[in-house]
Design a protein around this motif. Structure first.
Motif, PDB file in Angstrom:
ATOM      1  N   MET A  82      75.859  78.849  97.110  1.00  0.00           N
ATOM      2  CA  MET A  82      76.002  80.241  97.273  1.00  0.00           C
ATOM      3  C   MET A  82      74.719  80.924  97.777  1.00  0.00           C
ATOM      4  O   MET A  82      73.539  81.091  97.120  1.00  0.00           O
ATOM      5  N   ASN A  83      74.771  81.602  98.999  1.00  0.00           N
ATOM      6  CA  ASN A  83      73.623  82.443  99.583  1.00  0.00           C
ATOM      7  C   ASN A  83      74.041  83.722  99.754  1.00  0.00           C
ATOM      8  O   ASN A  83      75.265  84.044  99.365  1.00  0.00           O
ATOM      9  N   SER A  84      72.859  84.666  99.664  1.00  0.00           N
ATOM     10  CA  SER A  84      72.977  85.952 100.020  1.00  0.00           C
ATOM     11  C   SER A  84      73.892  86.524  98.591  1.00  0.00           C
ATOM     12  O   SER A  84      74.782  87.399  98.847  1.00  0.00           O
ATOM     13  N   LEU A  85      73.521  86.169  97.498  1.00  0.00           N
ATOM     14  CA  LEU A  85      74.478  86.661  96.363  1.00  0.00           C
ATOM     15  C   LEU A  85      74.165  88.062  96.298  1.00  0.00           C
ATOM     16  O   LEU A  85      73.432  88.922  96.474  1.00  0.00           O
ATOM     17  N   LYS A  86      75.408  88.743  95.873  1.00  0.00           N
ATOM     18  CA  LYS A  86      75.661  90.149  95.405  1.00  0.00           C
ATOM     19  C   LYS A  86      75.926  90.421  94.019  1.00  0.00           C
ATOM     20  O   LYS A  86      76.583  89.431  93.317  1.00  0.00           O
ATOM     21  N   PRO A  87      75.648  91.531  93.463  1.00  0.00           N
ATOM     22  CA  PRO A  87      76.055  91.753  91.761  1.00  0.00           C
ATOM     23  C   PRO A  87      77.539  91.312  91.882  1.00  0.00           C
ATOM     24  O   PRO A  87      77.775  91.126  90.597  1.00  0.00           O
ATOM     25  N   GLU A  88      78.491  91.906  92.647  1.00  0.00           N
ATOM     26  CA  GLU A  88      80.038  91.806  92.425  1.00  0.00           C
ATOM     27  C   GLU A  88      80.351  90.179  92.462  1.00  0.00           C
ATOM     28  O   GLU A  88      81.250  89.809  92.225  1.00  0.00           O
ATOM     29  N   ASP A  89      79.155  89.275  92.668  1.00  0.00           N
ATOM     30  CA  ASP A  89      79.522  87.822  92.703  1.00  0.00           C
ATOM     31  C   ASP A  89      79.433  87.458  91.065  1.00  0.00           C
ATOM     32  O   ASP A  89      79.656  86.119  90.694  1.00  0.00           O
TER      33      ASP A  89
END
Length: 122
Positions: A82-89
């Protein structure tokens, strides 16, 4: 008996990366599709990505181009980079596999792991 054991979750800042692993063990004859699902608080469990034993993959639109699913058939293990993780992940991530056991080789069962928490801070 078959078990799926996940590892690799944790806390990461937005933009960061994590790699999840899920190893299947027990009286396994064969494994077909393996995959990852996730469930955020107050939401339904949703598909993240799946991979067949031949390597064909499928991704949710929300994670395409950021997440990569892969598997090691010799180790009965599936991974999720998982790259470029966002808070919505942020969610509990569950491993899933369709497995035929040596005790019932004409039946395919769906197994789930216990889940691993992924938290992405903004």
């Amino acid at each position: 008996q078959v078990q799926l054991v996940e590892s690799g979750g944790g806390l990461v800042q937005a933009g960061g990366s994590l790699r999840l692993s899920c190893a299947a063990s027990g009286t396994i004859f064969s494994i077909n599709v393996m995959g990852w699902y996730r469930q955020a608080p107050g939401k339904k469990r949703e598909l993240v990505a799946t991979i067949t034993n031949g390597g064909s993959t499928n991704y949710a639109d929300s994670v395409k181009d950021r997440f990569t699913i892969s598997r090691d058939n010799a180790r009965n293990t599936v991974y999720l980079q998982m790259n470029s993780l966002k808070p919505e992940d942020t969610a509990v991530y569950y491993c899933n596999a369709y497995i035929t056991t040596t005790q019932a080789m004409n039946v395919v069962y769906r197994y789930w792991g216990q889940g691993t928490q992924v938290t992405v801070s903004s």
